[in-house]
Design an enzyme around this catalytic site. Sequence first.
Site, PDB file in Angstrom:
ATOM      1  N   GLU A 108      31.249 111.453 -12.845  1.00 31.26           N
ATOM      2  CA  GLU A 108      31.986 110.807 -13.950  1.00 31.26           C
ATOM      3  C   GLU A 108      31.124 109.777 -14.667  1.00 31.26           C
ATOM      4  O   GLU A 108      31.614 108.743 -15.094  1.00 31.26           O
ATOM      5  CB  GLU A 108      33.249 110.107 -13.430  1.00 31.26           C
ATOM      6  CG  GLU A 108      34.491 110.908 -13.541  1.00 31.26           C
ATOM      7  CD  GLU A 108      34.515 111.763 -14.784  1.00 31.26           C
ATOM      8  OE1 GLU A 108      34.628 112.967 -14.611  1.00 31.26           O
ATOM      9  OE2 GLU A 108      34.397 111.252 -15.913  1.00 31.26           O
TER      10      GLU A 108
HETATM   11  C1  LIG Z   1      30.035 116.808  -6.167  1.00 32.77           C
HETATM   12  C2  LIG Z   1      29.902 116.731  -7.650  1.00 32.77           C
HETATM   13  C3  LIG Z   1      31.003 117.007  -8.459  1.00 32.77           C
HETATM   14  C4  LIG Z   1      30.877 116.975  -9.841  1.00 32.77           C
HETATM   15  N1  LIG Z   1      31.943 117.335 -10.633  1.00 32.77           N
HETATM   16  C5  LIG Z   1      31.741 117.533 -11.967  1.00 32.77           C
HETATM   17  C6  LIG Z   1      32.754 118.124 -12.787  1.00 32.77           C
HETATM   18  O1  LIG Z   1      33.857 118.415 -12.328  1.00 32.77           O
HETATM   19  N2  LIG Z   1      32.468 118.365 -14.086  1.00 32.77           N
HETATM   20  C7  LIG Z   1      31.257 118.064 -14.643  1.00 32.77           C
HETATM   21  O2  LIG Z   1      31.059 118.314 -15.814  1.00 32.77           O
HETATM   22  N3  LIG Z   1      30.277 117.474 -13.896  1.00 32.77           N
HETATM   23  C8  LIG Z   1      30.492 117.215 -12.581  1.00 32.77           C
HETATM   24  N4  LIG Z   1      29.507 116.653 -11.817  1.00 32.77           N
HETATM   25  C9  LIG Z   1      28.255 116.247 -12.457  1.00 32.77           C
HETATM   26  C10 LIG Z   1      28.099 114.735 -12.518  1.00 32.77           C
HETATM   27  O3  LIG Z   1      29.025 114.177 -13.409  1.00 32.77           O
HETATM   28  C11 LIG Z   1      26.629 114.460 -12.895  1.00 32.77           C
HETATM   29  O4  LIG Z   1      25.862 114.810 -11.760  1.00 32.77           O
HETATM   30  C12 LIG Z   1      26.403 113.019 -13.286  1.00 32.77           C
HETATM   31  O5  LIG Z   1      27.059 112.745 -14.496  1.00 32.77           O
HETATM   32  C13 LIG Z   1      24.916 112.689 -13.440  1.00 32.77           C
HETATM   33  O6  LIG Z   1      24.226 113.665 -14.143  1.00 32.77           O
HETATM   34  P1  LIG Z   1      22.886 114.294 -13.522  1.00 32.77           P
HETATM   35  O7  LIG Z   1      23.202 114.715 -12.142  1.00 32.77           O
HETATM   36  O8  LIG Z   1      22.371 115.321 -14.443  1.00 32.77           O
HETATM   37  O9  LIG Z   1      21.883 113.080 -13.448  1.00 32.77           O
HETATM   38  P2  LIG Z   1      20.905 112.569 -14.611  1.00 32.77           P
HETATM   39  O10 LIG Z   1      21.618 112.557 -15.901  1.00 32.77           O
HETATM   40  O11 LIG Z   1      19.637 113.318 -14.523  1.00 32.77           O
HETATM   41  O12 LIG Z   1      20.680 111.054 -14.160  1.00 32.77           O
HETATM   42  C14 LIG Z   1      19.852 110.687 -13.050  1.00 32.77           C
HETATM   43  C15 LIG Z   1      19.861 109.186 -12.893  1.00 32.77           C
HETATM   44  O13 LIG Z   1      19.299 108.585 -14.062  1.00 32.77           O
HETATM   45  C16 LIG Z   1      20.206 107.636 -14.634  1.00 32.77           C
HETATM   46  N5  LIG Z   1      20.101 107.767 -16.096  1.00 32.77           N
HETATM   47  C17 LIG Z   1      20.192 108.892 -16.846  1.00 32.77           C
HETATM   48  N6  LIG Z   1      20.072 108.585 -18.148  1.00 32.77           N
HETATM   49  C18 LIG Z   1      19.925 107.259 -18.237  1.00 32.77           C
HETATM   50  C19 LIG Z   1      19.785 106.349 -19.318  1.00 32.77           C
HETATM   51  N7  LIG Z   1      19.800 106.751 -20.605  1.00 32.77           N
HETATM   52  N8  LIG Z   1      19.665 105.024 -19.027  1.00 32.77           N
HETATM   53  C20 LIG Z   1      19.667 104.595 -17.755  1.00 32.77           C
HETATM   54  N9  LIG Z   1      19.803 105.412 -16.686  1.00 32.77           N
HETATM   55  C21 LIG Z   1      19.940 106.729 -16.925  1.00 32.77           C
HETATM   56  C22 LIG Z   1      21.590 108.022 -14.124  1.00 32.77           C
HETATM   57  O14 LIG Z   1      22.419 106.886 -14.041  1.00 32.77           O
HETATM   58  C23 LIG Z   1      21.277 108.589 -12.750  1.00 32.77           C
HETATM   59  O15 LIG Z   1      21.219 107.548 -11.798  1.00 32.77           O
HETATM   60  C24 LIG Z   1      29.622 116.631 -10.426  1.00 32.77           C
HETATM   61  C25 LIG Z   1      28.541 116.304  -9.602  1.00 32.77           C
HETATM   62  C26 LIG Z   1      28.649 116.380  -8.253  1.00 32.77           C
HETATM   63  C27 LIG Z   1      27.436 116.086  -7.411  1.00 32.77           C
END
Ligand SMILES: Cc1cc2nc3c(=O)[nH]c(=O)nc-3n(C[C@H](O)[C@H](O)[C@H](O)COP(=O)(O)OP(=O)(O)OC[C@H]3O[C@@H](n4cnc5c(N)ncnc54)[C@H](O)[C@@H]3O)c2cc1C
Length: 595
Positions: A441
């Site tokens: 989220e």
């Molecule tokens: C068990 C599970 C359930 C999930 N359920 C859903 C779902 O139902 N629907 C859905 O759509 N998604 C879902 N997700 C996805 C989840 O919302 C994303 O994993 C999350 O939003 C982070 O995206 P990412 O994993 O691509 O990390 P990234 O976007 O690659 O981020 C990696 C890190 O970098 C930081 N970061 C990224 N950009 C910036 C910035 N501009 N400035 C500062 N810091 C930054 C982030 O805070 C994070 O700590 C789920 C994930 C999991 C693991």
Amino acid sequence: MPIYKAPVADTLFLLNDVLRIGDHGELAGFSEASPDIVAAVLEEAAKLAEQQLQPINLPGDQEGCRRNDDGSVTAPKGFKPAFDAYVQGGWIGLPFDADYGGQGLPYVLATAVNEFFSSANMAFAMYPGLTSGAIAALLTHGSDALKSAYAPKMIEGRWTGTMNLTEPHCGTDLGMLKTKAVRRDDGSFALTGQKIFISAGEHDLSENIVHLVLARIEGAPAGVKGISLFLVPKFLPDASGESGKRNGVSCGSIEHKMGIHANSTCVMNYDDAVGWLVGEENRGLNAMFVMMNEARLAVGVQGLSQSEVAYQNAVVYANDRIQGRSLSGVKNPEKPADPLMVHPDIRRMLFEIRCVNEAGRALALWAALQSDIAHKSADAKAREKASDYLGLITPVLKGVLTDRGFDNCVKAQQVFGGHGYIAEWGMEQFVRDARITQIYEGANGIQALDLVGRKLPANGGRAIMAFLADVGGWLKTNDGDEALKPLLGPLSQSLGHLQQASLWLMQNGMTSPDNAGAAATDYMHLLGLVAMGYMWAQMAKAANSEANSGRPEFIQAKQACATFFIERILPETALRLARVTTGASNMMSLPAELF
Ligand SMILES: Cc1cc2nc3c(=O)[nH]c(=O)nc-3n(C[C@H](O)[C@H](O)[C@H](O)COP(=O)(O)OP(=O)(O)OC[C@H]3O[C@@H](n4cnc5c(N)ncnc54)[C@H](O)[C@@H]3O)c2cc1C
């Protein structure tokens, strides 16, 4: 096996004596929520949580979800009957409009019961939880045709919902998303692409699954301004509106993950899947934000929920387990050792968890009440203020209650020593389940950025200024209250820290955005601490006024926790302020290659 007892008395105290929801009779659904009804709803929810959902939490975690060869997914044993009971109880429809089959009760009440369900079984509660978010987005932005075709069945719980944002190459940065939508002659769209990490994407609990999917219409602008929202059902409705032909959406696999094993986290493949636009073209993020904001509040409550159940188990263990002697002399002479509860360090951990839980619960319910006011009040000024508050506090609830929720689960696990690391006690499950709340989220770092980058400067800082003025005004009004005096001085000091940090950000964050980014997480926690301190001051006042109410132990515990929070947790605002005002240079000057 772990235990769970829903905090009904505490929730009633908050709803009736602190937030005084009875004073909001003019809002739709509030006059129906009489104290008797509210108590009955909480008792029923507690029964379902304690008797049906909690017993399948640990076994469900051990069994996990299974993807079958035909692409279907089977939830763990006991989940289908529990879901049927949930549906029978009408729990999904609790806050939704009666026109669509809901009960039209306050959202603040739905938030209270959702905590119980999530404490009892977080992985289970996500299935109806995501459905609620999808219903909210559909009712706000969907066409009348979509609303009448889908909302009643989702509110009834026969059809569930999901939220599809994430793709393999984009999570936070949704501007890069590739899922494509091609216009069809009948006004619908054909969606093709892949979504990953989709919670409750496929399962056997409901007849149909309604996916809300972000995609880019062919020819739409690049970036976030070219994203639209679509509704894509697993089964297309037939002529009678029931689940008909299978649509082109399927589960490619399920993730093997750290926690919430009983919730299916799916790779979803869209292959010319038929979907309908929800809201305006290229304004999909705006429409999805209804679901995301609701989900952020719900995820904050998930953090609290795991912290609460972990706390309850740690208390039982601290009273049962004997180990060592009390520093102030033997307390248990007939036994070879005293219970863990005599040790100050064990009490420190238990107090730290409990004080944050009770303040977190108060804050979550306060935020939910703002949502009720923002959506239902006839007074435009009241709606505007409540909406400002909801916007301001949503990232704080999500970020702070989940960061603290996870830390609290670790503390509760620590109370068990080595036994906390052993699966059968259930404590390691709470730690694993709580961990995801900090990530999904919008990871907590993103919540902090949302707070300092969008919510703080919005409308010239109107929301934070109203908050500072309201807390300051409350302190002034209660200045003469002798019993509250020990709490008011420290709260006033912390409010000053928040004021200074807000001013510093307004002066230094705009000119150098890295300053805002570097301060964001500490600022979010600073605001969370002050908001929780404000909740404690109000809870202490309500408890003091009930001093002769016939439940002296409840009142004594409230007063002790208020004191502990103010004296031992709130002083952290000074540290947070110091960090905020150092600026970004200590973080940003080291070249990337030297990390
Ligand atoms: C068990 C599970 C359930 C999930 N359920 C859903 C779902 O139902 N629907 C859905 O759509 N998604 C879902 N997700 C996805 C989840 O919302 C994303 O994993 C999350 O939003 C982070 O995206 P990412 O994993 O691509 O990390 P990234 O976007 O690659 O981020 C990696 C890190 O970098 C930081 N970061 C990224 N950009 C910036 C910035 N501009 N400035 C500062 N810091 C930054 C982030 O805070 C994070 O700590 C789920 C994930 C999991 C693991």
